[in-house]
Scaffold this active site. Structure first.
Site, PDB file in Angstrom:
ATOM      1  CG  LEU A  39      -2.798  -1.000   1.530  1.00 39.54           C
ATOM      2  CD1 LEU A  39      -2.438  -0.981   2.785  1.00 39.54           C
ATOM      3  CD2 LEU A  39      -3.297  -0.319   0.471  1.00 39.54           C
ATOM      4  CG  ASP A  40       1.063   3.806  -3.060  1.00 44.78           C
ATOM      5  OD1 ASP A  40       2.015   2.833  -3.405  1.00 44.78           O
ATOM      6  OD2 ASP A  40       0.424   4.277  -4.112  1.00 44.78           O
ATOM      7  N   PRO A  41       2.760   4.869   0.785  1.00 44.62           N
ATOM      8  CG  PRO A  41       4.329   5.974   1.074  1.00 44.62           C
ATOM      9  CD  PRO A  41       3.866   4.674  -0.330  1.00 44.62           C
TER      10      PRO A  41
END
Length: 298
Positions: A39-41
């Site tokens: 998951l992206d930040p």
């Protein structure tokens, strides 16, 4: 030795998936920790984390379909296709006013089903052995090939209009490898106004829901799902006798005890996961074995 199993974690915004893995390593007292799908930040939501021998199950989880809740902002495009990037284009007020609800529905419909999608240039896709986002950060121009993905549901729940933007709330069911940022980018491009994500939350991975997940700061006390339970949910359970369990551990082909296609989780009489078996005609063979528990007579 740390307990083997799967942790379901609700990742907060502002930390990377690797950060969550590092927290899990400290909390569970082992280096053998991995996750099934980055998951992206900026994104929040369900991260499936494997601990000890259960990391062997991650390969069967990473390819499962997923569900996301998201907000897409029309009216501007960014360098990362999300709110963390620099704004690279802003639409005119007239172009934005020309985006009717009907045009939004048509744009969403065109991005539903089996589609060819070019991942975001700042994705984790590898280009000649290096992540695309690393190459972009190094100043390189990255061009990625389109890939086929499936968006089985793209349901718009709200459209909110402001003077210089249109925000679209949606829930998306999709195959693994689908980039929601790219959907936002492509929807905005098709409408001629640009688009990017302002919110992304993963709520489901296969049969696993974020409602079952623990917070990233609760990993020491978080419940851990036993490997047998996880494998049964992902692949379906196949109960075997002690003799068959022993033969599977030794790499032997055995007769199929009941009809099934593809792969199944082989479960011993004591409830332990033996491994993952694959049917080959009238026989089956283990394609992945779990280690035996220590200190048991078999």
């Amino acid at each position: 030795m740390a307990e083997s199993g799967i942790l379901l974690v609700d990742k907060p915004s502002g930390v990377t998936s690797h950060d969550v893995v590092a927290r899990a390593r400290r909390a569970r007292g082992t280096r053998k920790v991995g996750h099934a799908g980055t998951l992206d930040p900026m994104a929040t939501g369900l991260l499936v984390v494997g601990v000890e021998a259960a990391t062997r199950l991650l390969t069967f989880i990473v390819g499962l379909d997923k569900t996301y809740r998201t907000t897409i902002r029309l009216g501007s495009a960014t360098s990362t296709d999300d709110a963390e990037g620099d704004v690279v284009d802003v639409s005119s007020r007239a172009d934005l006013e020309a985006v009717s609800d009907e045009r939004i529905r048509e744009g969403v419909a065109a991005l539903t089903g089996d589609i060819a999608q070019v991942p975001s240039a700042v994705s984790a896709v590898k280009v000649d052995g290096r992540r695309a986002y690393d190459r972009v950060r190094a100043g390189e121009t990255v061009e990625l090939a389109a890939r086929h993905v499936t968006v089985s549901r793209f349901a718009v729940s709200a459209v909110r209009r402001e003077a210089r933007s249109i925000d679209i709330d949606a829930e998306i069911d999709c195959s693994t490898g689908t980039y929601i940022r790219a959907l936002a980018r492509d929807l905005g491009a098709s409408l001629g106004v640009g688009g990017h994500l302002t919110m992304l939350r993963r709520t489901r991975v296969g049969e696993f829901s974020v409602d079952e997940a623990s917070g990233a700061d609760e990993l020491e006390q978080a419940p851990i799902l036993p490997p047998a339970d996880v494998a049964a949910r992902v692949l379906g359970a196949l109960e075997v006798t002690s003799d068959v369990a022993r033969d599977l551990r030794h790499g032997k082909r055995v007769a199929v005890p009941e009809a099934f296609d593809g792969q199944r989780a082989a479960i011993a009489p004591d409830g332990e996961l033996i491994g993952v078996v694959e049917r080959r005609g009238d026989t089956m063979k283990s394609t992945m074995n779990m280690p035996e528990r220590q200190g048991e007579d078999r």
